[in-house]
Design an enzyme around this catalytic site. Structure first.
Site, mmCIF file in Angstrom:
data_model
loop_
_atom_site.group_PDB
_atom_site.id
_atom_site.type_symbol
_atom_site.label_atom_id
_atom_site.label_comp_id
_atom_site.label_asym_id
_atom_site.label_seq_id
_atom_site.Cartn_x
_atom_site.Cartn_y
_atom_site.Cartn_z
ATOM 1 N N ASP A 118 -22.908 27.830 -19.557
ATOM 2 C CA ASP A 118 -23.781 27.099 -20.558
ATOM 3 C C ASP A 118 -21.951 26.375 -20.916
ATOM 4 O OD1 ASP A 118 -24.118 23.933 -22.215
ATOM 5 O OD2 ASP A 118 -23.481 25.733 -24.308
ATOM 6 N N ASP A 323 -21.494 19.561 -17.680
ATOM 7 C CA ASP A 323 -22.203 20.458 -18.713
ATOM 8 C C ASP A 323 -23.395 21.752 -17.755
ATOM 9 O OD1 ASP A 323 -22.442 22.099 -21.006
ATOM 10 O OD2 ASP A 323 -23.946 19.908 -21.357
#
Length: 513
Positions: A118, A323
């Site tokens: 992440d 992201d």
């Protein structure tokens, strides 16, 4: 008797460009992964077998073999980079949020965790001394998959981080009785959080060079005692690996301790297999754009100056977070409306009647006899003029006896996020030294060495859960503007569950609040 085909072999394909008169003008060499379709066809045409048999795609054995000891050379060709000791492979798992996962080992004796990767958050955490964690065993995450549980008391090299540490952000919550640094992180996904204490322990890495030297890096990470929301049943049940810019992230720690340069790369293959490499600064032929740095809270934020859809383009002026922890892409108006309506105007197939169960606004029926669909090229123009190509902007959803395909963009009220679905087919370089994002079209199997891979490793089911074969929606595999559409399912018994799951996944954004 057929000759044996070594599991450590790769197929080398030489090609010659012949000039007039038979002069050899160029000599090339291409590499193909040992489990690729091309290698398998080549081997079978010569009656050669792989010991133990060829692992079937989308099975435990296939993903385990890829992840087990698959260490490629550093993609940049510079000084050796580092990757996880369990291998540099990352795996996109649709049943766990369509995110990419990697196997990481920490502690002494070491425990292995399958963590989601992440770039929208900073802290690496794993389930630890649990009060509220995902079930340690669950059939919904894969056949016979067991999650690890870390405990500082069980690791000989573990130390709890004290409240006076420079990495302790919640010093105000420390008490005289409790000197250990707490953490609590809330994510964009509704009611999704992780909390516990910070610990320091060993993360096992490997140099991406022929020596395969093991590096024991002391890092700080979260002992996640309480997880809520999506972490309990949708994504990252075995931990989350934050790759953000803050000083507590693993890339920041590795760089600050002189183990790598302050950069890393991730490759996102069309087949769901990728790569991660710490210390990779990219290549001279990549496209680039600068980060928009907020020094109070730095993130991988870039500026978009234009949008191109097929034959049309328009100037734009917005910024977006990059992201890997967000499944699909979010855009706010006016970019969302322009991109979606331009895409709609150039798609030939009939548009699907709006369905409240499908959160995507622009969906289409595929022609009954079509095996491929034609979609317009899509790219984002970034600050500096580089084009960011989006090779797979659509997602397939099964509805009863047919498939519809949808533009995989969610309308946002104000937040713009380039999600993982827009990164397919690219190697992305997060260069924090130069403060730039780099990318290029890339086959994630390139520059790969020929180290042996176990076809049926011991406890292979513990390495990675299989992707259920009947699971929908599924990411489409395409080539340019043509996308292959799978055969419609014989039964529609699971299509409602699939839509319910994607409604949840669309809310899955592991960006921190």
């Amino acid at each position: 008797m057929a000759a044996a085909f070594s599991s450590s072999s790769i197929l080398l394909v030489f090609f010659f460009l012949i000039c007039g008169g038979g002069t050899v003008a160029a000599l090339g060499l291409s590499f193909h992964h040992r489990f690729s379709d091309l290698v398998r066809r080549w081997a079978e045409s010569r009656a050669k077998n792989l010991p133990g048999g060829w692992p079937e795609k989308d099975t435990v054995e296939y993903y385990a073999a890829l992840a087990g000891h698959d260490r490629g050379q550093a993609l940049s060709g510079a000084a050796p980079a580092l990757t996880f000791s369990d291998g540099n492979a990352t795996l996109q798992i649709s049943s766990l949020g369509f995110l990419h996962y990697a196997m990481v080992s920490v502690g002494t004796p070491s425990l292995t965790f399958m963590v989601a990767l992440d770039t929208g958050s900073d802290l690496f955490w794993v389930p630890c001394d649990c009060s509220s964690c995902a079930p340690a065993t669950s059939g919904s995450f894969g056949n016979d998959f067991e999650f690890s549980i870390y405990s500082p008391n069980m690791s000989l090299t573990s130390q709890r981080v004290l409240c006076n540490s420079s990495l302790c952000e919640l010093q105000r919550e420390c008490t005289v009785a409790t000197r250990h640094c707490p953490y609590k992180i809330a994510y964009v996904s509704a009611d999704t959080s992780s909390s516990g204490i910070l610990v320091e322990d060993v993360l096992y890495l490997t140099a991406e060079d022929p020596r395969l030297e093991v590096v024991e890096a002391r890092i700080v990470f979260g002992c996640g005692q309480v997880q809520t929301g999506s972490f309990l049943d949708v994504a990252a049940p075995d931990g989350l690996f934050g790759l953000g810019m803050e000083k507590i992230s693993v890339p920041s720690i590795l760089s600050s301790r002189g183990l790598t340069s302050d950069s890393f790369s991730m490759c996102f293959g069309r087949d769901g297999v990728g790569r991660i490499s710490f210390g990779d600064n990219g290549s001279s032929d990549q496209e680039e754009t600068p980060f928009n740095l907020n020094h109070l809270h730095p993130t991988y934020n870039i500026s978009i100056t234009g949008v191109s859809v097929g034959s049309s383009s328009i100037d734009a002026d917005f910024s977006s977070l990059f992201d890997t922890g967000t499944s699909f892409t979010y855009l706010a108006d006016p970019a969302y409306t322009y991109l979606s309506e331009s895409f709609n105007a150039q798609v030939q197939d009939r548009r699907q009647i709006p369905d409240s169960r499908i959160p995507f606004e622009y969906c289409y029926h595929k022609s009954s006899n079509a095996t491929k669909i034609q979609i317009p090229d899509l790219s984002l123009i970034t600050k500096g003029g580089s084009h960011f190509p989006v090779s797979e902007p659509v997602i397939v959803i099964s509805i009863q006896h047919e498939y519809v395909y949808c533009l995989g963009i969610v309308k946002s009220s104000k937040l713009n996020i380039i999600g993982q679905n827009f990164m397919t087919g690219l190697r992305i370089v997060f260069d924090r030294e130069r403060n730039i994002l780099g990318w290029k079209r890339f086959n994630c199997y390139e520059s790969e060495d020929s180290n042996p891979l176990p076809v049926n490793p011991k406890n292979s089911s513990a390495l990675s859960p299989p992707v259920p074969k009947n699971y929908t929606p599924e990411a489409m595999k395409g080539n340019g503007t043509q996308v292959t559409v799978p055969t419609p399912p014989l039964s529609h018994s699971s299509h409602l569950d699939s839509m319910s799951r994607i409604l949840i996944l669309l809310l899955l954004s592991l960006t921190i609040l």
